[in-house]
Motif scaffolding. Structure first.
Motif, short mmCIF file in Angstrom:
data_model
loop_
_atom_site.label_atom_id
_atom_site.label_comp_id
_atom_site.label_asym_id
_atom_site.label_seq_id
_atom_site.Cartn_x
_atom_site.Cartn_y
_atom_site.Cartn_z
N CYS A 15 0.80 -1.15 -0.02
CA CYS A 15 -0.09 0.12 -0.01
C CYS A 15 0.99 1.42 0.02
O CYS A 15 0.37 2.27 -0.50
N SER A 16 2.13 1.09 0.49
CA SER A 16 2.81 2.41 0.52
C SER A 16 3.34 3.01 -0.80
O SER A 16 3.78 4.13 -0.83
N PHE A 17 2.97 2.11 -1.69
CA PHE A 17 3.27 2.36 -3.23
C PHE A 17 2.10 2.75 -4.09
O PHE A 17 2.03 2.82 -5.50
N SER A 18 0.94 2.87 -3.32
CA SER A 18 -0.43 3.09 -4.13
C SER A 18 -0.47 4.62 -4.10
O SER A 18 0.27 5.37 -3.69
N GLY A 19 -1.53 5.20 -4.77
CA GLY A 19 -2.02 6.21 -5.13
C GLY A 19 -2.11 6.78 -6.66
O GLY A 19 -1.97 5.91 -7.45
N GLU A 20 -2.83 7.73 -6.67
CA GLU A 20 -2.94 8.20 -7.87
C GLU A 20 -1.78 8.60 -8.83
O GLU A 20 -0.88 9.30 -8.17
N PRO A 21 -1.49 8.47 -10.14
CA PRO A 21 -0.46 8.81 -10.84
C PRO A 21 -0.27 10.12 -11.16
O PRO A 21 -1.21 10.79 -10.99
N THR A 22 0.78 10.86 -10.97
CA THR A 22 1.16 12.10 -10.90
C THR A 22 2.13 12.25 -12.04
O THR A 22 2.94 11.53 -12.72
N GLU A 23 2.13 13.80 -12.56
CA GLU A 23 3.14 14.18 -13.58
C GLU A 23 4.56 14.40 -13.33
O GLU A 23 5.14 14.77 -14.10
N ASP A 24 4.72 14.23 -12.14
CA ASP A 24 6.09 14.85 -11.59
C ASP A 24 7.02 13.66 -11.63
O ASP A 24 8.47 13.77 -11.58
N ILE A 25 6.92 12.40 -12.18
CA ILE A 25 7.55 11.50 -12.78
C ILE A 25 7.03 10.52 -13.90
O ILE A 25 5.81 10.51 -14.04
N THR A 26 8.02 10.23 -14.88
CA THR A 26 7.47 9.87 -16.08
C THR A 26 8.10 8.34 -16.26
O THR A 26 9.27 8.07 -15.67
N ILE A 27 7.57 7.48 -17.02
CA ILE A 27 8.07 6.16 -17.18
C ILE A 27 8.00 6.04 -18.76
O ILE A 27 6.89 6.37 -19.41
N ALA A 28 8.83 5.37 -19.16
CA ALA A 28 8.78 4.83 -20.73
C ALA A 28 9.63 3.75 -20.88
O ALA A 28 10.25 3.16 -19.85
N TYR A 29 9.61 3.28 -22.11
CA TYR A 29 10.07 1.80 -22.51
C TYR A 29 10.70 1.90 -23.78
O TYR A 29 10.14 2.65 -24.83
N LYS A 30 11.56 0.94 -24.08
CA LYS A 30 12.25 0.83 -25.37
C LYS A 30 12.50 -0.85 -25.55
O LYS A 30 13.06 -1.47 -24.70
N VAL A 31 12.04 -1.48 -26.89
CA VAL A 31 12.13 -2.83 -26.76
C VAL A 31 13.67 -3.19 -27.35
O VAL A 31 13.91 -2.33 -28.55
N LEU A 32 14.49 -3.83 -26.76
CA LEU A 32 15.80 -4.09 -27.20
C LEU A 32 15.97 -5.40 -27.86
O LEU A 32 16.63 -5.47 -28.91
N GLU A 33 15.09 -6.50 -27.67
CA GLU A 33 15.45 -7.54 -28.36
C GLU A 33 13.82 -8.35 -28.31
O GLU A 33 13.31 -8.30 -27.26
N VAL A 34 13.72 -8.97 -29.09
CA VAL A 34 12.31 -9.90 -29.18
C VAL A 34 12.62 -11.26 -29.36
O VAL A 34 13.34 -11.81 -30.25
N TYR A 35 11.90 -12.04 -28.54
CA TYR A 35 12.18 -13.61 -28.22
C TYR A 35 10.70 -14.21 -28.54
O TYR A 35 9.77 -13.48 -28.42
N PRO A 36 10.56 -15.69 -28.86
CA PRO A 36 9.37 -16.05 -29.11
C PRO A 36 8.40 -15.95 -27.97
O PRO A 36 7.07 -15.58 -28.20
#
Length: 239
Positions: A15-36
């Motif tokens: 529960c300590s990591f719960s809460g509504e998402p905020t704009e003061d931190i962002t998350i992004a991703y990039k696919v480096l390799e694709v496996y089956p």
């Protein structure tokens, strides 16, 4: 002092990591390799407002802590993880949290990785043609890139008759590049992007530019011109 049971402490940790998402931190991703059955992915967390040093935490579903990184400069934290396809899509959800001397930041919005990596249709296909004059003659360079869609994405160079002239599977997020010799090519061409979910095509481009192929419509038009010319000649000879 009364000790709390372990299962209750686990609930508090989640529960300590719960809460509504905020704009003061962002998350992004990039696919480096694709496996089956998995994808090697780079996930980044970034908070521009938090003073350094800052500790970033990558959280998975149900409040599970995946990893932490301490960053002392103005760069995002990077996490390389192998995401395996699971039977329950909700287990493939990630978010970021950050903390510094002034407090905590986050959580970020949630990344639905099952949707991103396995069920997202191809969209926003961009195709760019460039004409070049090389030593072996003029060529048309075609660059194709879909900005969205689950990997792997296969790109095809397709003629107007549906024939596939070439295909490529570049690294995710990188364009496919096709070289078309204009001295050997005539007709309409388009780029096609496909994954296991959907297919999207670009607008067709005429190669070489400005030259119309001999279609049945053109043949008919030519025949009508010939008939008109013959009729006009016969009328003049009868006068």
């Amino acid at each position: 002092m009364r000790l709390l049971p372990l299962h209750f402490l686990a609930v508090l940790a989640a529960c300590s990591f719960s809460g509504e998402p905020t704009e003061d931190i962002t998350i992004a991703y990039k696919v480096l390799e694709v496996y089956p059955q998995s994808r090697w992915v780079l996930i980044t967390c970034y908070s521009p407002e938090a003073p350094r040093p800052i500790t970033y935490s990558l959280m998975a579903s149900r409040g599970v802590l995946v990893a932490t990184r301490v960053v002392r400069d103005d760069k995002p934290a990077s996490f390389n993880i192998n995401i395996t396809l699971k039977s329950s899509p909700d287990l493939l959800t990630y978010s970021c949290r950050a903390s510094s001397d002034l407090g905590t930041y986050g959580p970020s919005s949630w990344l639905q990785m099952y949707w991103e990596l396995w069920t997202k249709p191809v969209s926003q296909l961009q195709a760019d043609f460039t004409l070049r004059d090389g030593n072996s003659g003029p060529t048309a360079e075609l660059s194709c890139l879909a900005s969205s869609g689950s990997p792997p994405i296969i790109y095809r160079l397709v003629g107007n008759d549906g024939r596939i002239h070439a295909q490529q599977r570049p690294l995710h997020g990188k364009p496919a590049n096709f070289s078309i010799p204009l001295s050997q090519t005539f007709g309409w061409f388009r780029c096609e992007a496909a994954n296991g979910v959907s297919v999207e095509s670009s607008a067709s481009v005429l190669l070489p530019p400005g030259e119309l192929p001999l279609t049945p419509t053109c043949i008919l038009a030519g025949s009508l011109v010939s008939i008109a010319a013959i009729s006009y000649g016969m009328l003049r000879s009868t006068r």
